[in-house]
Design a protein around this motif. Structure first.
Motif, PDB file in Angstrom:
ATOM      1  N   ALA A   1       0.834  -1.218   0.000  1.00  0.00           N
ATOM      2  CA  ALA A   1       0.000   0.000   0.000  1.00  0.00           C
ATOM      3  C   ALA A   1       0.864   1.261   0.000  1.00  0.00           C
ATOM      4  O   ALA A   1       0.533   2.250   0.655  1.00  0.00           O
ATOM      5  CB  ALA A   1      -0.955   0.002   1.201  1.00  0.00           C
ATOM      6  N   VAL A   2       1.942   1.230  -0.771  1.00  0.00           N
ATOM      7  CA  VAL A   2       2.892   2.351  -0.763  1.00  0.00           C
ATOM      8  C   VAL A   2       2.272   3.634  -1.310  1.00  0.00           C
ATOM      9  O   VAL A   2       2.735   4.736  -1.010  1.00  0.00           O
ATOM     10  CB  VAL A   2       4.170   1.964  -1.547  1.00  0.00           C
ATOM     11  CG1 VAL A   2       3.894   1.882  -3.039  1.00  0.00           C
ATOM     12  CG2 VAL A   2       5.310   2.915  -1.248  1.00  0.00           C
ATOM     13  N   PHE A   3       1.191   3.509  -2.072  1.00  0.00           N
ATOM     14  CA  PHE A   3       0.522   4.702  -2.604  1.00  0.00           C
ATOM     15  C   PHE A   3      -0.106   5.540  -1.490  1.00  0.00           C
ATOM     16  O   PHE A   3      -0.316   6.742  -1.675  1.00  0.00           O
ATOM     17  CB  PHE A   3      -0.536   4.320  -3.646  1.00  0.00           C
ATOM     18  CG  PHE A   3      -1.413   3.157  -3.255  1.00  0.00           C
ATOM     19  CD1 PHE A   3      -2.516   3.349  -2.456  1.00  0.00           C
ATOM     20  CD2 PHE A   3      -1.112   1.878  -3.694  1.00  0.00           C
ATOM     21  CE1 PHE A   3      -3.325   2.285  -2.082  1.00  0.00           C
ATOM     22  CE2 PHE A   3      -1.915   0.803  -3.332  1.00  0.00           C
ATOM     23  CZ  PHE A   3      -3.021   0.998  -2.519  1.00  0.00           C
ATOM     24  N   ILE A   4      -0.396   4.927  -0.342  1.00  0.00           N
ATOM     25  CA  ILE A   4      -0.901   5.714   0.794  1.00  0.00           C
ATOM     26  C   ILE A   4       0.230   6.546   1.390  1.00  0.00           C
ATOM     27  O   ILE A   4       0.042   7.704   1.772  1.00  0.00           O
ATOM     28  CB  ILE A   4      -1.548   4.806   1.851  1.00  0.00           C
ATOM     29  CG1 ILE A   4      -2.691   3.999   1.231  1.00  0.00           C
ATOM     30  CG2 ILE A   4      -2.072   5.638   3.027  1.00  0.00           C
ATOM     31  CD1 ILE A   4      -3.383   3.039   2.190  1.00  0.00           C
ATOM     32  N   LYS A   5       1.418   5.968   1.442  1.00  0.00           N
ATOM     33  CA  LYS A   5       2.598   6.730   1.879  1.00  0.00           C
ATOM     34  C   LYS A   5       2.864   7.873   0.906  1.00  0.00           C
ATOM     35  O   LYS A   5       3.222   8.992   1.318  1.00  0.00           O
ATOM     36  CB  LYS A   5       3.802   5.798   1.957  1.00  0.00           C
ATOM     37  CG  LYS A   5       5.136   6.477   2.286  1.00  0.00           C
ATOM     38  CD  LYS A   5       5.157   7.037   3.684  1.00  0.00           C
ATOM     39  CE  LYS A   5       6.567   7.381   4.155  1.00  0.00           C
ATOM     40  NZ  LYS A   5       7.254   8.381   3.326  1.00  0.00           N
ATOM     41  N   ASP A   6       2.695   7.630  -0.393  1.00  0.00           N
ATOM     42  CA  ASP A   6       2.844   8.700  -1.386  1.00  0.00           C
ATOM     43  C   ASP A   6       1.840   9.819  -1.129  1.00  0.00           C
ATOM     44  O   ASP A   6       2.155  11.006  -1.281  1.00  0.00           O
ATOM     45  CB  ASP A   6       2.635   8.146  -2.806  1.00  0.00           C
ATOM     46  CG  ASP A   6       3.856   7.400  -3.325  1.00  0.00           C
ATOM     47  OD1 ASP A   6       4.932   7.519  -2.719  1.00  0.00           O
ATOM     48  OD2 ASP A   6       3.720   6.697  -4.341  1.00  0.00           O
ATOM     49  N   HIS A   7       0.625   9.444  -0.758  1.00  0.00           N
ATOM     50  CA  HIS A   7      -0.409  10.432  -0.477  1.00  0.00           C
ATOM     51  C   HIS A   7      -0.001  11.303   0.705  1.00  0.00           C
ATOM     52  O   HIS A   7      -0.167  12.534   0.680  1.00  0.00           O
ATOM     53  CB  HIS A   7      -1.728   9.711  -0.194  1.00  0.00           C
ATOM     54  CG  HIS A   7      -2.889  10.618  -0.007  1.00  0.00           C
ATOM     55  ND1 HIS A   7      -3.354  10.987   1.233  1.00  0.00           N
ATOM     56  CD2 HIS A   7      -3.681  11.264  -0.904  1.00  0.00           C
ATOM     57  CE1 HIS A   7      -4.377  11.796   1.098  1.00  0.00           C
ATOM     58  NE2 HIS A   7      -4.602  11.981  -0.182  1.00  0.00           N
ATOM     59  N   LYS A   8       0.548  10.672   1.738  1.00  0.00           N
ATOM     60  CA  LYS A   8       1.029  11.431   2.896  1.00  0.00           C
ATOM     61  C   LYS A   8       2.162  12.370   2.488  1.00  0.00           C
ATOM     62  O   LYS A   8       2.190  13.551   2.873  1.00  0.00           O
ATOM     63  CB  LYS A   8       1.512  10.475   3.983  1.00  0.00           C
ATOM     64  CG  LYS A   8       1.992  11.205   5.235  1.00  0.00           C
ATOM     65  CD  LYS A   8       2.792  10.311   6.151  1.00  0.00           C
ATOM     66  CE  LYS A   8       3.221  11.123   7.376  1.00  0.00           C
ATOM     67  NZ  LYS A   8       4.466  10.676   7.959  1.00  0.00           N
ATOM     68  N   ASP A   9       3.110  11.851   1.716  1.00  0.00           N
ATOM     69  CA  ASP A   9       4.251  12.673   1.281  1.00  0.00           C
ATOM     70  C   ASP A   9       3.783  13.879   0.475  1.00  0.00           C
ATOM     71  O   ASP A   9       4.316  14.987   0.621  1.00  0.00           O
ATOM     72  CB  ASP A   9       5.221  11.831   0.449  1.00  0.00           C
ATOM     73  CG  ASP A   9       5.943  10.778   1.275  1.00  0.00           C
ATOM     74  OD1 ASP A   9       5.927  10.886   2.523  1.00  0.00           O
ATOM     75  OD2 ASP A   9       6.503   9.849   0.675  1.00  0.00           O
ATOM     76  N   MET A  10       2.783  13.679  -0.382  1.00  0.00           N
ATOM     77  CA  MET A  10       2.247  14.773  -1.188  1.00  0.00           C
ATOM     78  C   MET A  10       1.683  15.872  -0.299  1.00  0.00           C
ATOM     79  O   MET A  10       1.964  17.064  -0.495  1.00  0.00           O
ATOM     80  CB  MET A  10       1.147  14.249  -2.117  1.00  0.00           C
ATOM     81  CG  MET A  10       0.446  15.334  -2.938  1.00  0.00           C
ATOM     82  SD  MET A  10      -1.048  14.740  -3.776  1.00  0.00           S
ATOM     83  CE  MET A  10      -2.188  14.576  -2.393  1.00  0.00           C
ATOM     84  N   LEU A  11       0.903  15.489   0.690  1.00  0.00           N
ATOM     85  CA  LEU A  11       0.302  16.479   1.594  1.00  0.00           C
ATOM     86  C   LEU A  11       1.368  17.221   2.389  1.00  0.00           C
ATOM     87  O   LEU A  11       1.279  18.432   2.601  1.00  0.00           O
ATOM     88  CB  LEU A  11      -0.686  15.788   2.538  1.00  0.00           C
ATOM     89  CG  LEU A  11      -1.958  15.207   1.900  1.00  0.00           C
ATOM     90  CD1 LEU A  11      -2.748  14.412   2.932  1.00  0.00           C
ATOM     91  CD2 LEU A  11      -2.818  16.304   1.292  1.00  0.00           C
TER      92      LEU A  11
END
Length: 370
Positions: A19-29
């Motif tokens: 689920a690395v895309f959730i980590k990407d979402h956090k990084d984006m924010l």
């Protein structure tokens, strides 16, 4: 803005790609200056214990408020009760510690993790939004609604689906509004240092778990046809899973041992290196809600080919970046066209950046929070 993410799963030290895309979402924010925390309970199954040779539970990621607990496959009610109970304990501690600085919104990834956000919304008045990723909902019986998803969708501030087809499907199934917002992809990370150079061998690659749904056998059989016609071709498959033995037997049967390579599981950095060393990307999946790997490949300048599987239609929206086909027969028939057609890798990279990068998605996400 302070945002609290409640994920259904998340990368850990043992499973860094999960689920690395959730980590990407956090990084984006966070890149936009938002204060973002991740809180909740994520599953660690017996399969995870055996695969990672680790009986460690608890805090297995870099996130302070996220813990892994043992989950038994098939015992959904027991697992959800445990996750919710432990999650409430964590959330109470979190809100006490951050008194006077509570999150403005809770962002839940998958409705199966939304009970905690619903409880928090009722008790503390903090609104939540849901992003739905789960491909299981393509065939979910919303009339019986055994997991009680309709209620958490109805009470949310906003419901998001990661592809247009998926948004329409969920809207019709649950009679709730859903809007389309794709997963953000770290296109800065997924970029190749050197321009593409094409040799005499066509280098194809796929990245995905070795499962029936990922349908790697279709790609192998289709490539076999081109190989028998004399095309100089190689195919790398990155990933692990229960279909490995069957896929290897298929390769042996087709006498393609020198064409198909099973690379196994790789780190994100290793996946990037393999993408940069390849020419074209294949996604033969039967069903997807999105398809992050397509965008990662495009960010590296690779043209992509995929079945119409529910998610790919929201990604391959231009013939200049790849080929979208309607069924398995057409996949086989059009593969040679895809392999021999000219694509401009710089144009493909630009398309990925303009459509799916952090900067392309972030404003739309913040607008939903407001």
């Amino acid at each position: 803005m302070k945002v609290l993410i409640i994920p259904y799963n998340y990368p850990t030290k043992e499973s860094p790609n999960r689920a690395v895309f959730i980590k990407d979402h956090k990084d984006m924010l966070e890149l936009l200056g938002n204060d973002v925390d991740v809180l909740g309970v994520i599953p660690k199954t017996l399969s995870d214990v055996i695969r990672n040779r680790s009986f460690r539970f608890g805090r297995l990621s870099h996130e302070k408020w996220l813990i892994s607990v043992f989950a038994i496959k098939g015992l959904h009610k027991v697992n959800r009760w445990l996750f919710h109970t432990v999650g409430k304990y964590l959330l109470k501690k979190y809100l006490t510690k951050h008194k006077g600085n509570w999150p403005a919104v809770i962002h839940v990834h998958n409705a199966t993790s939304a009970e905690l956000a619903l409880w928090c919304s009722i008790k503390y008045g903090i609104p939540y939004v849901i992003t739905e990723h789960s491909s299981a909902l393509w065939n979910y019986d919303a009339e019986k609604d055994l997991q009680g998803l309709r209620h958490v969708y109805q009470k949310s501030k906003a419901n998001i689906a990661v592809s247009e087809n998926f948004a329409l499907h969920l809207k019709n199934k649950f009679k709730c509004d859903f809007q389309f917002l794709p997963n953000p992809v770290d296109t800065v990370f997924f970029s190749c240092p050197n321009p593409k150079k094409y040799g005499n061998t066509i280098k194809l690659i796929s990245v995905g778990n070795l499962t029936k749904n990922k349908n790697h056998q279709l790609a192998i059989k289709s490539i076999s046809t081109l190989f028998q016609q004399g095309l100089n071709i190689e195919y790398k498959i990155v990933g692990s899973g229960p279909e490995l033995i069957l896929l290897k037997k298929l390769v042996d049967k087709l006498e393609m041992q020198n064409v198909v390579t099973f690379e196994g599981s790789k780190t994100r950095r290793e996946v990037k290196a393999l993408l940069c060393a390849s020419d074209r990307f294949l996604l033969p999946s039967i069903a997807e809600t999105f398809g992050v790997v397509l965008i990662e490949a495009m960010a590296c300048g690779l043209p992509v080919m995929a079945l119409k599987n529910g998610g790919s239609e929201s990604i391959i929206t231009s013939a200049s970046v790849g080929l979208l086909v309607s069924g398995q027969q057409e996949f086989t028939e059009k593969l040679e066209v895809f392999c021999t057609r000219f694509y401009d890798s710089k144009n493909i990279t630009s398309f990925a950046n303009e459509s799916f990068s952090f900067s392309a998605i972030s404003k739309r996400q913040l607008d939903i929070y407001q």
